[in-house]
Design a protein around this motif. Structure first.
Motif, PDB file in Angstrom:
ATOM      1  N   MET A   1       0.859  -1.285   0.010  1.00 42.92           N
ATOM      2  CA  MET A   1      -0.084   0.178   0.109  1.00 42.92           C
ATOM      3  C   MET A   1       0.882   1.332   0.008  1.00 42.92           C
ATOM      4  O   MET A   1       1.832   1.143   0.483  1.00 42.92           O
ATOM      5  CB  MET A   1      -0.927   0.185   1.314  1.00 42.92           C
ATOM      6  N   TYR A   2       0.562   2.265  -0.696  1.00 40.47           N
ATOM      7  CA  TYR A   2       1.368   3.560  -0.767  1.00 40.47           C
ATOM      8  C   TYR A   2       0.397   4.648  -0.317  1.00 40.47           C
ATOM      9  O   TYR A   2      -0.762   4.673  -0.311  1.00 40.47           O
ATOM     10  CB  TYR A   2       1.578   3.789  -2.213  1.00 40.47           C
ATOM     11  N   LEU A   3       1.050   5.791   0.199  1.00 42.11           N
ATOM     12  CA  LEU A   3       0.464   6.989   0.480  1.00 42.11           C
ATOM     13  C   LEU A   3       1.236   8.121  -0.445  1.00 42.11           C
ATOM     14  O   LEU A   3       2.554   8.352  -0.021  1.00 42.11           O
ATOM     15  CB  LEU A   3       0.310   7.209   1.898  1.00 42.11           C
ATOM     16  N   GLN A   4       0.847   8.724  -1.284  1.00 47.45           N
ATOM     17  CA  GLN A   4       1.464   9.754  -2.171  1.00 47.45           C
ATOM     18  C   GLN A   4       0.901  11.257  -1.186  1.00 47.45           C
ATOM     19  O   GLN A   4      -0.264  11.330  -1.318  1.00 47.45           O
ATOM     20  CB  GLN A   4       1.205   9.577  -3.464  1.00 47.45           C
ATOM     21  N   MET A   5       1.704  11.870  -0.737  1.00 46.07           N
ATOM     22  CA  MET A   5       1.658  13.298  -0.027  1.00 46.07           C
ATOM     23  C   MET A   5       2.129  14.286  -0.964  1.00 46.07           C
ATOM     24  O   MET A   5       3.144  14.244  -0.932  1.00 46.07           O
ATOM     25  CB  MET A   5       2.310  13.168   1.347  1.00 46.07           C
ATOM     26  N   ASN A   6       1.394  15.211  -1.454  1.00 44.77           N
ATOM     27  CA  ASN A   6       1.510  16.153  -2.250  1.00 44.77           C
ATOM     28  C   ASN A   6       1.232  17.315  -1.456  1.00 44.77           C
ATOM     29  O   ASN A   6       0.143  17.457  -0.549  1.00 44.77           O
ATOM     30  CB  ASN A   6       0.978  16.141  -3.705  1.00 44.77           C
ATOM     31  N   SER A   7       1.722  18.607  -1.789  1.00 41.19           N
ATOM     32  CA  SER A   7       1.463  19.893  -1.189  1.00 41.19           C
ATOM     33  C   SER A   7       1.490  19.703   0.179  1.00 41.19           C
ATOM     34  O   SER A   7       0.352  20.370   0.934  1.00 41.19           O
ATOM     35  CB  SER A   7       0.090  20.251  -1.736  1.00 41.19           C
ATOM     36  N   VAL A   8       2.436  19.142   1.022  1.00 40.32           N
ATOM     37  CA  VAL A   8       2.440  18.995   2.142  1.00 40.32           C
ATOM     38  C   VAL A   8       2.508  20.318   3.011  1.00 40.32           C
ATOM     39  O   VAL A   8       3.088  21.156   2.472  1.00 40.32           O
ATOM     40  CB  VAL A   8       3.561  18.062   2.534  1.00 40.32           C
ATOM     41  N   LYS A   9       1.993  20.346   4.112  1.00 37.94           N
ATOM     42  CA  LYS A   9       2.036  21.474   4.877  1.00 37.94           C
ATOM     43  C   LYS A   9       2.856  21.108   6.276  1.00 37.94           C
ATOM     44  O   LYS A   9       3.040  19.902   7.057  1.00 37.94           O
ATOM     45  CB  LYS A   9       0.565  21.831   5.346  1.00 37.94           C
ATOM     46  N   ARG A  10       3.196  22.039   7.007  1.00 40.39           N
ATOM     47  CA  ARG A  10       3.914  21.849   8.255  1.00 40.39           C
ATOM     48  C   ARG A  10       3.026  20.952   9.279  1.00 40.39           C
ATOM     49  O   ARG A  10       3.711  20.125  10.114  1.00 40.39           O
ATOM     50  CB  ARG A  10       4.217  23.108   9.136  1.00 40.39           C
ATOM     51  N   GLU A  11       1.738  21.116   9.206  1.00 35.34           N
ATOM     52  CA  GLU A  11       0.652  20.138   9.983  1.00 35.34           C
ATOM     53  C   GLU A  11       0.677  18.739  10.000  1.00 35.34           C
ATOM     54  O   GLU A  11       0.250  18.201  10.369  1.00 35.34           O
ATOM     55  CB  GLU A  11      -0.640  20.907  10.290  1.00 35.34           C
ATOM     56  N   ASP A  12       1.402  18.614   8.660  1.00 32.31           N
ATOM     57  CA  ASP A  12       1.422  17.143   8.175  1.00 32.31           C
ATOM     58  C   ASP A  12       2.488  16.422   8.762  1.00 32.31           C
ATOM     59  O   ASP A  12       2.667  15.007   8.744  1.00 32.31           O
ATOM     60  CB  ASP A  12       1.536  16.951   6.746  1.00 32.31           C
ATOM     61  N   THR A  13       3.419  17.368   9.664  1.00 30.04           N
ATOM     62  CA  THR A  13       4.518  16.346  10.309  1.00 30.04           C
ATOM     63  C   THR A  13       3.916  15.676  11.336  1.00 30.04           C
ATOM     64  O   THR A  13       3.141  15.991  12.414  1.00 30.04           O
ATOM     65  CB  THR A  13       5.480  17.712  11.073  1.00 30.04           C
ATOM     66  N   ALA A  14       4.610  14.348  11.208  1.00 29.74           N
ATOM     67  CA  ALA A  14       3.789  13.348  12.357  1.00 29.74           C
ATOM     68  C   ALA A  14       4.732  12.209  12.157  1.00 29.74           C
ATOM     69  O   ALA A  14       5.391  11.996  11.083  1.00 29.74           O
ATOM     70  CB  ALA A  14       2.491  13.079  12.127  1.00 29.74           C
ATOM     71  N   VAL A  15       4.526  11.201  13.135  1.00 30.67           N
ATOM     72  CA  VAL A  15       5.000   9.873  12.801  1.00 30.67           C
ATOM     73  C   VAL A  15       3.811   9.192  12.263  1.00 30.67           C
ATOM     74  O   VAL A  15       2.603   9.122  12.577  1.00 30.67           O
ATOM     75  CB  VAL A  15       5.236   9.266  14.017  1.00 30.67           C
ATOM     76  N   TYR A  16       3.937   8.492  11.099  1.00 30.28           N
ATOM     77  CA  TYR A  16       3.018   7.828  10.197  1.00 30.28           C
ATOM     78  C   TYR A  16       3.069   6.368  10.489  1.00 30.28           C
ATOM     79  O   TYR A  16       4.024   6.007  10.470  1.00 30.28           O
ATOM     80  CB  TYR A  16       3.204   8.176   8.565  1.00 30.28           C
ATOM     81  N   TYR A  17       1.742   5.729  10.569  1.00 28.47           N
ATOM     82  CA  TYR A  17       1.608   4.432  10.607  1.00 28.47           C
ATOM     83  C   TYR A  17       0.889   3.626   9.730  1.00 28.47           C
ATOM     84  O   TYR A  17      -0.043   4.164   9.487  1.00 28.47           O
ATOM     85  CB  TYR A  17       1.256   3.964  12.191  1.00 28.47           C
ATOM     86  N   CYS A  18       1.139   2.378   9.294  1.00 25.78           N
ATOM     87  CA  CYS A  18       0.234   1.723   8.583  1.00 25.78           C
ATOM     88  C   CYS A  18      -0.482   0.844   9.318  1.00 25.78           C
ATOM     89  O   CYS A  18       0.057   0.315  10.444  1.00 25.78           O
ATOM     90  CB  CYS A  18       0.602   1.205   7.272  1.00 25.78           C
ATOM     91  N   LYS A  19      -1.736   0.111   8.841  1.00 17.77           N
ATOM     92  CA  LYS A  19      -2.551  -0.597   9.787  1.00 17.77           C
ATOM     93  C   LYS A  19      -3.315  -1.508   8.657  1.00 17.77           C
ATOM     94  O   LYS A  19      -3.729  -1.254   7.521  1.00 17.77           O
ATOM     95  CB  LYS A  19      -3.502   0.188  10.538  1.00 17.77           C
ATOM     96  N   GLN A  20      -3.309  -2.916   9.226  1.00 20.80           N
ATOM     97  CA  GLN A  20      -3.600  -3.712   8.166  1.00 20.80           C
ATOM     98  C   GLN A  20      -4.987  -4.495   9.146  1.00 20.80           C
ATOM     99  O   GLN A  20      -4.970  -4.917  10.252  1.00 20.80           O
ATOM    100  CB  GLN A  20      -2.919  -4.948   8.149  1.00 20.80           C
ATOM    101  N   ILE A  21      -6.279  -4.376   8.465  1.00 21.20           N
ATOM    102  CA  ILE A  21      -7.330  -5.239   9.132  1.00 21.20           C
ATOM    103  C   ILE A  21      -7.649  -6.318   8.108  1.00 21.20           C
ATOM    104  O   ILE A  21      -8.263  -6.055   6.828  1.00 21.20           O
ATOM    105  CB  ILE A  21      -8.477  -4.277   9.379  1.00 21.20           C
TER     106      ILE A  21
END
Length: 115
Positions: free
Chosen positions: A76-96
C-alpha cells in the motif's frame, strides 16, 4: 508483519511518499490504512483503502494525499503532495484482515515538513 518505508524531510509544498508491505497471504483480503500521530495530538486516521478499492480520506488531507495499493506487490502507498507543516507526524500503517478482523500495525515512520 508490516514493513514501512519512505518519509523523511520535505519543505512545505513538497511531496513525500510512504509504502507499507504486508504478507502476500493476507494483503489482498485486507483493508489497509494510514494513521499519524503528531506532537501534542491524538493518533488520527489519515486514509484507508479496502480490498475493493474504496477509499476514505480525512478532510485535512483530501485532494492532497492519495492512497493506493498494488495487490501483486502486497504493498500500500500514500502519496503526499502539497504537504504542510501540520502534516509533520509519525505515520503508521495498519492492516485489518476482512472477515477475521485480525489487526496488524507497522512501525512508525517520521515525516517532517519544515523550511
Amino acid at each position: 508483519q508490516l514493513v514501512v518505508s519512505g518519509g523523511g524531510f520535505v519543505q512545505p509544498g513538497g511531496s513525500l511518499s510512504l509504502s507499507c508491505t504486508a504478507s502476500a497471504d493476507t494483503f489482498k483480503f485486507s483493508t489497509m490504512s494510514w494513521h499519524r500521530h503528531a506532537p501534542g495530538k491524538e493518533r488520527e486516521l489519515v486514509a484507508y483503502i479496502t480490498s475493493g478499492l474504496s477509499t476514505y480520506y480525512d478532510s485535512c488531507v483530501k485532494s492532497r494525499f492519495t492512497i493506493y495499493r498494488d495487490d501483486a506487490e502486497s504493498t500500500m502507498y500514500l502519496q503526499m503532495n502539497s504537504v504542510k507543516r501540520e502534516d509533520t507526524a509519525v505515520y503508521y500503517c495498519k492492516q485489518i484482515t476482512e472477515g477475521s478482523f485480525s489487526t496488524n500495525w507497522g512501525q512508525g515512520i517520521k515525516d517532517t515538513v519544515a523550511s
